[in-house]
Design an enzyme around this catalytic site. Sequence first.
Site, PDB file in Angstrom:
ATOM      1  N   GLU A 168      -0.847  -2.412  16.642  1.00  0.00           N
ATOM      2  CA  GLU A 168      -0.442  -1.732  15.257  1.00  0.00           C
ATOM      3  C   GLU A 168      -0.158  -2.950  14.355  1.00  0.00           C
ATOM      4  O   GLU A 168       0.042  -4.036  14.572  1.00  0.00           O
ATOM      5  CB  GLU A 168       0.665  -0.870  15.486  1.00  0.00           C
ATOM      6  CG  GLU A 168       0.466   0.121  16.487  1.00  0.00           C
ATOM      7  CD  GLU A 168       1.381   1.397  16.709  1.00  0.00           C
ATOM      8  OE1 GLU A 168       2.604   1.217  15.683  1.00  0.00           O
ATOM      9  OE2 GLU A 168       1.398   2.371  17.251  1.00  0.00           O
ATOM     10  N   SER A 173       1.722  -8.593  19.706  1.00  0.00           N
ATOM     11  CA  SER A 173       2.325  -8.927  21.251  1.00  0.00           C
ATOM     12  C   SER A 173       3.434  -7.834  21.618  1.00  0.00           C
ATOM     13  O   SER A 173       3.263  -7.696  22.792  1.00  0.00           O
ATOM     14  CB  SER A 173       2.893 -10.525  21.020  1.00  0.00           C
ATOM     15  OG  SER A 173       1.784 -11.056  20.873  1.00  0.00           O
ATOM     16  N   ARG A 284      -8.632  -8.832  31.349  1.00  0.00           N
ATOM     17  CA  ARG A 284      -8.427 -10.113  30.830  1.00  0.00           C
ATOM     18  C   ARG A 284      -9.483 -11.200  31.773  1.00  0.00           C
ATOM     19  O   ARG A 284      -9.967 -12.066  30.938  1.00  0.00           O
ATOM     20  CB  ARG A 284      -7.010 -10.717  31.146  1.00  0.00           C
ATOM     21  CG  ARG A 284      -6.127 -10.262  29.976  1.00  0.00           C
ATOM     22  CD  ARG A 284      -4.932 -10.643  30.114  1.00  0.00           C
ATOM     23  NE  ARG A 284      -4.023  -9.958  29.036  1.00  0.00           N
ATOM     24  CZ  ARG A 284      -2.692  -9.806  28.889  1.00  0.00           C
ATOM     25  NH1 ARG A 284      -1.972 -10.020  29.845  1.00  0.00           N
ATOM     26  NH2 ARG A 284      -2.197  -9.101  27.691  1.00  0.00           N
ATOM     27  N   HIS A 319     -22.705 -44.189  24.220  1.00  0.00           N
ATOM     28  CA  HIS A 319     -21.705 -44.630  23.616  1.00  0.00           C
ATOM     29  C   HIS A 319     -20.312 -43.788  24.565  1.00  0.00           C
ATOM     30  O   HIS A 319     -20.227 -42.653  24.800  1.00  0.00           O
ATOM     31  CB  HIS A 319     -21.334 -44.328  22.185  1.00  0.00           C
ATOM     32  CG  HIS A 319     -22.143 -44.864  21.393  1.00  0.00           C
ATOM     33  ND1 HIS A 319     -22.414 -46.326  21.221  1.00  0.00           N
ATOM     34  CD2 HIS A 319     -23.112 -44.366  20.554  1.00  0.00           C
ATOM     35  CE1 HIS A 319     -23.253 -46.382  20.526  1.00  0.00           C
ATOM     36  NE2 HIS A 319     -23.624 -45.386  20.192  1.00  0.00           N
ATOM     37  N   GLN A 320     -19.522 -44.565  25.357  1.00  0.00           N
ATOM     38  CA  GLN A 320     -18.641 -43.906  26.057  1.00  0.00           C
ATOM     39  C   GLN A 320     -17.654 -43.030  25.420  1.00  0.00           C
ATOM     40  O   GLN A 320     -17.171 -41.933  26.151  1.00  0.00           O
ATOM     41  CB  GLN A 320     -17.835 -45.117  26.621  1.00  0.00           C
ATOM     42  CG  GLN A 320     -16.989 -44.688  27.903  1.00  0.00           C
ATOM     43  CD  GLN A 320     -16.058 -45.810  28.594  1.00  0.00           C
ATOM     44  OE1 GLN A 320     -15.235 -46.149  27.885  1.00  0.00           O
ATOM     45  NE2 GLN A 320     -16.475 -46.320  29.865  1.00  0.00           N
ATOM     46  N   GLY A 380     -20.873 -34.428  14.473  1.00  0.00           N
ATOM     47  CA  GLY A 380     -20.225 -35.400  13.363  1.00  0.00           C
ATOM     48  C   GLY A 380     -20.739 -34.570  12.035  1.00  0.00           C
ATOM     49  O   GLY A 380     -20.378 -33.123  12.424  1.00  0.00           O
ATOM     50  N   GLU A 404      -6.644  -9.842  23.373  1.00  0.00           N
ATOM     51  CA  GLU A 404      -6.147  -9.356  24.768  1.00  0.00           C
ATOM     52  C   GLU A 404      -4.943 -10.146  25.139  1.00  0.00           C
ATOM     53  O   GLU A 404      -5.072 -10.704  26.145  1.00  0.00           O
ATOM     54  CB  GLU A 404      -7.440  -9.454  25.757  1.00  0.00           C
ATOM     55  CG  GLU A 404      -8.218  -8.204  25.279  1.00  0.00           C
ATOM     56  CD  GLU A 404      -9.076  -7.792  26.548  1.00  0.00           C
ATOM     57  OE1 GLU A 404      -8.562  -7.958  27.743  1.00  0.00           O
ATOM     58  OE2 GLU A 404     -10.148  -7.048  26.255  1.00  0.00           O
ATOM     59  N   SER A 407      -2.576 -16.806  23.552  1.00  0.00           N
ATOM     60  CA  SER A 407      -2.315 -17.790  24.604  1.00  0.00           C
ATOM     61  C   SER A 407      -0.981 -18.078  24.885  1.00  0.00           C
ATOM     62  O   SER A 407      -0.418 -18.393  25.983  1.00  0.00           O
ATOM     63  CB  SER A 407      -3.014 -19.138  24.194  1.00  0.00           C
ATOM     64  OG  SER A 407      -4.296 -19.041  24.117  1.00  0.00           O
TER      65      SER A 407
HETATM   66  N1  COS Z   1       1.238  -4.337  35.828  1.00  0.00           N
HETATM   67  C1  COS Z   1       2.211  -3.140  36.023  1.00  0.00           C
HETATM   68  N2  COS Z   1       3.311  -3.049  35.588  1.00  0.00           N
HETATM   69  C2  COS Z   1       3.821  -4.305  34.528  1.00  0.00           C
HETATM   70  C3  COS Z   1       2.823  -5.397  34.419  1.00  0.00           C
HETATM   71  C4  COS Z   1       1.687  -5.397  34.957  1.00  0.00           C
HETATM   72  N3  COS Z   1       0.703  -6.198  34.908  1.00  0.00           N
HETATM   73  N4  COS Z   1       3.561  -6.168  33.545  1.00  0.00           N
HETATM   74  C5  COS Z   1       4.751  -5.554  33.154  1.00  0.00           C
HETATM   75  N5  COS Z   1       4.651  -4.513  33.835  1.00  0.00           N
HETATM   76  C6  COS Z   1       6.179  -3.498  33.803  1.00  0.00           C
HETATM   77  C7  COS Z   1       7.257  -4.368  34.209  1.00  0.00           C
HETATM   78  O1  COS Z   1       7.654  -4.212  35.732  1.00  0.00           O
HETATM   79  C8  COS Z   1       8.219  -3.338  33.598  1.00  0.00           C
HETATM   80  O2  COS Z   1       8.527  -2.387  34.254  1.00  0.00           O
HETATM   81  P1  COS Z   1       9.886  -1.447  34.168  1.00  0.00           P
HETATM   82  O3  COS Z   1       9.715  -0.552  32.977  1.00  0.00           O
HETATM   83  O4  COS Z   1       9.949  -0.486  35.492  1.00  0.00           O
HETATM   84  O5  COS Z   1      10.954  -2.161  34.188  1.00  0.00           O
HETATM   85  C9  COS Z   1       7.536  -3.189  32.378  1.00  0.00           C
HETATM   86  O6  COS Z   1       6.191  -3.196  32.261  1.00  0.00           O
HETATM   87  C10 COS Z   1       7.713  -3.877  31.222  1.00  0.00           C
HETATM   88  O7  COS Z   1       7.660  -5.187  31.321  1.00  0.00           O
HETATM   89  P2  COS Z   1       8.100  -6.468  30.558  1.00  0.00           P
HETATM   90  O8  COS Z   1       9.800  -6.278  30.659  1.00  0.00           O
HETATM   91  O9  COS Z   1       7.550  -7.703  31.000  1.00  0.00           O
HETATM   92  O10 COS Z   1       7.552  -5.987  29.031  1.00  0.00           O
HETATM   93  P3  COS Z   1       8.111  -6.734  27.792  1.00  0.00           P
HETATM   94  O11 COS Z   1       8.197  -5.743  26.513  1.00  0.00           O
HETATM   95  O12 COS Z   1       8.769  -8.079  27.640  1.00  0.00           O
HETATM   96  O13 COS Z   1       6.432  -7.350  27.371  1.00  0.00           O
HETATM   97  C11 COS Z   1       4.434  -8.573  27.346  1.00  0.00           C
HETATM   98  C12 COS Z   1       5.566  -7.965  28.138  1.00  0.00           C
HETATM   99  C13 COS Z   1       4.777  -9.639  26.152  1.00  0.00           C
HETATM  100  C14 COS Z   1       3.661  -9.413  28.562  1.00  0.00           C
HETATM  101  C15 COS Z   1       3.355  -7.354  26.921  1.00  0.00           C
HETATM  102  O14 COS Z   1       3.928  -6.757  25.940  1.00  0.00           O
HETATM  103  C16 COS Z   1       1.946  -7.859  26.515  1.00  0.00           C
HETATM  104  O15 COS Z   1       1.070  -8.390  27.470  1.00  0.00           O
HETATM  105  N6  COS Z   1       1.997  -8.260  25.281  1.00  0.00           N
HETATM  106  C17 COS Z   1       0.520  -8.549  24.695  1.00  0.00           C
HETATM  107  C18 COS Z   1      -0.462  -7.550  24.463  1.00  0.00           C
HETATM  108  C19 COS Z   1      -1.650  -7.608  24.467  1.00  0.00           C
HETATM  109  O16 COS Z   1      -2.355  -8.165  25.132  1.00  0.00           O
HETATM  110  N7  COS Z   1      -2.186  -7.135  23.084  1.00  0.00           N
HETATM  111  C20 COS Z   1      -3.827  -7.317  22.711  1.00  0.00           C
HETATM  112  C21 COS Z   1      -4.018  -5.838  22.639  1.00  0.00           C
HETATM  113  S1  COS Z   1      -5.452  -5.485  23.559  1.00  0.00           S
HETATM  114  S2  COS Z   1      -7.073  -6.192  22.564  1.00  0.00           S
END
Ligand code: COS
Length: 447
Positions: A168, A173, A284, A319-320, A380, A404, A407
């Site tokens: 959104e 992230s 991913r 050229h290296q 270049g 997705e 980094s």
């Molecule tokens: N598979 C299953 N469950 C998962 C998981 C996974 N890969 N990763 C995390 N979880 C679960 C955790 O276990 C936790 O569970 P509980 O609610 O039972 O505690 C819950 O999800 C929350 O996990 P976490 O505390 O790690 O969440 P955060 O809010 O800190 O966020 C990130 C984690 C930042 C890694 C996540 O929000 C993310 O991947 N953000 C990027 C999003 C993205 O890729 N956007 C692009 C859009 S798609 S083009």
Amino acid sequence: MLFSKRWLTDQSIGSQTAINRATEDAKRSRSRDLTEGSNRTVVDLTLTDEQQDLRELAHNFAEKEIRPVAWDYDRDATWPQEIVEKAWEVGLMNAELPEAYGGPGLDLLSGVLIEEEMGWGCSGIGTSLMANGLAAAPVIIGGSEELKKQYLTMLAEEPKLASFCLTEPDAGSDVGGMKTRAQKQGDKYVISGSKCFITNGSHASWYTVYAKTDADAGHRGISAFVVPRDADGVTVDKKEDKLGQRASDTALISFDEVEVPAGNLLGEENKGFKLAMMTLDRTRPGVSGLAVGIARAAFEFASEYSKERVQFGVPIATHQAVAFMIADMATKVEAARLLVWQSAVLHDQGRRNTLAASHAKRFAADAAMEVTVDAVQVYGGYGFIKEYPVEKLMRDAKIMQLYEGTSQIQRLVIAREILNPRPPDTELQTRQETEVSEKAQKEAAPA
Ligand code: COS
């Protein structure tokens, strides 16, 4: 040590004697390894005949159907409808769609092989071809039988598209910070909010939409739904004008009191965040494959050019300074591919691949950026000119470090998985193991 006594120097590059000697040394060293290490466990990276055929099919498609138009489509930001239809026709889309719903039901490794070739052809067009996988994964994982039949079968029967709507304007992230709401009203949910950066958003027939069903519960208040494009209140607001991957469609979509049947909920209410994370674990590896394809394309262009471009009386490859850039590009492509394959294979074995998928995404995306920047350097001044192929690759590569999961988000996941690993998710584990064993049984069954 193969080259211990003969450092590769500017002079030795291209010298047939040096190359022959190195080949002989390599043969001797290989046979020594085989005899001395006969009881070692070996990881076999050989692709099956089917996977090799599929890779060749994808490569030929990329070479004949995508490459010839890629730079024109990039310049004009043309939507590649014809290519979508052809790719669907030859079976290069929806690779992991289960056979039960008309798909080929391929493993993820086969999927990433296709993605690398599409990325090599044009990652913008490749992204358009591959994005169905992202929208379909939550339906495959959490959808009811009715939803799967209706929406997955649609993708198998016609060259239709679907989009994944998570991000959104104020929640990128930070998925848990989303503001889109879904309110249960009788046997319906009413969804309101905006989703941005939606791949294929203008052309999709349906969307997987994430929304808060409990506004105060953070990530534990998110649910996922299938929303048909033609539902009242769905509007494609804007098609973005992008730096790279210009042939792919990236749209802003709004949902204004959109009503969907309660049965369009994917999985359980308030479990949408996990569904999104499980989806990204599956997808991913694929986008990382696209990144490997971009890097490989840039590496190939740069190596060819370095053999043709003469400066100081010799091809610049001698050229290296240039040769070592080419060498580093090659290593990055190889290393990225191995990480991508590993992340896919772990998934195909029914094992959790979160860490491997983030390693692959982080490394392959950064490698694509570094390799394409270096390819421009090898060209270049010409590298900066649109008439030459590599500036497009550099622009295309940038999104790999952003979509997705950036980094930085991949590093966050890697650090957490190492320093504070999530406990095993038995529900997920069981589901993946069941999927893998059902597939194995089907493959073993007589035709
Ligand atoms: N598979 C299953 N469950 C998962 C998981 C996974 N890969 N990763 C995390 N979880 C679960 C955790 O276990 C936790 O569970 P509980 O609610 O039972 O505690 C819950 O999800 C929350 O996990 P976490 O505390 O790690 O969440 P955060 O809010 O800190 O966020 C990130 C984690 C930042 C890694 C996540 O929000 C993310 O991947 N953000 C990027 C999003 C993205 O890729 N956007 C692009 C859009 S798609 S083009």
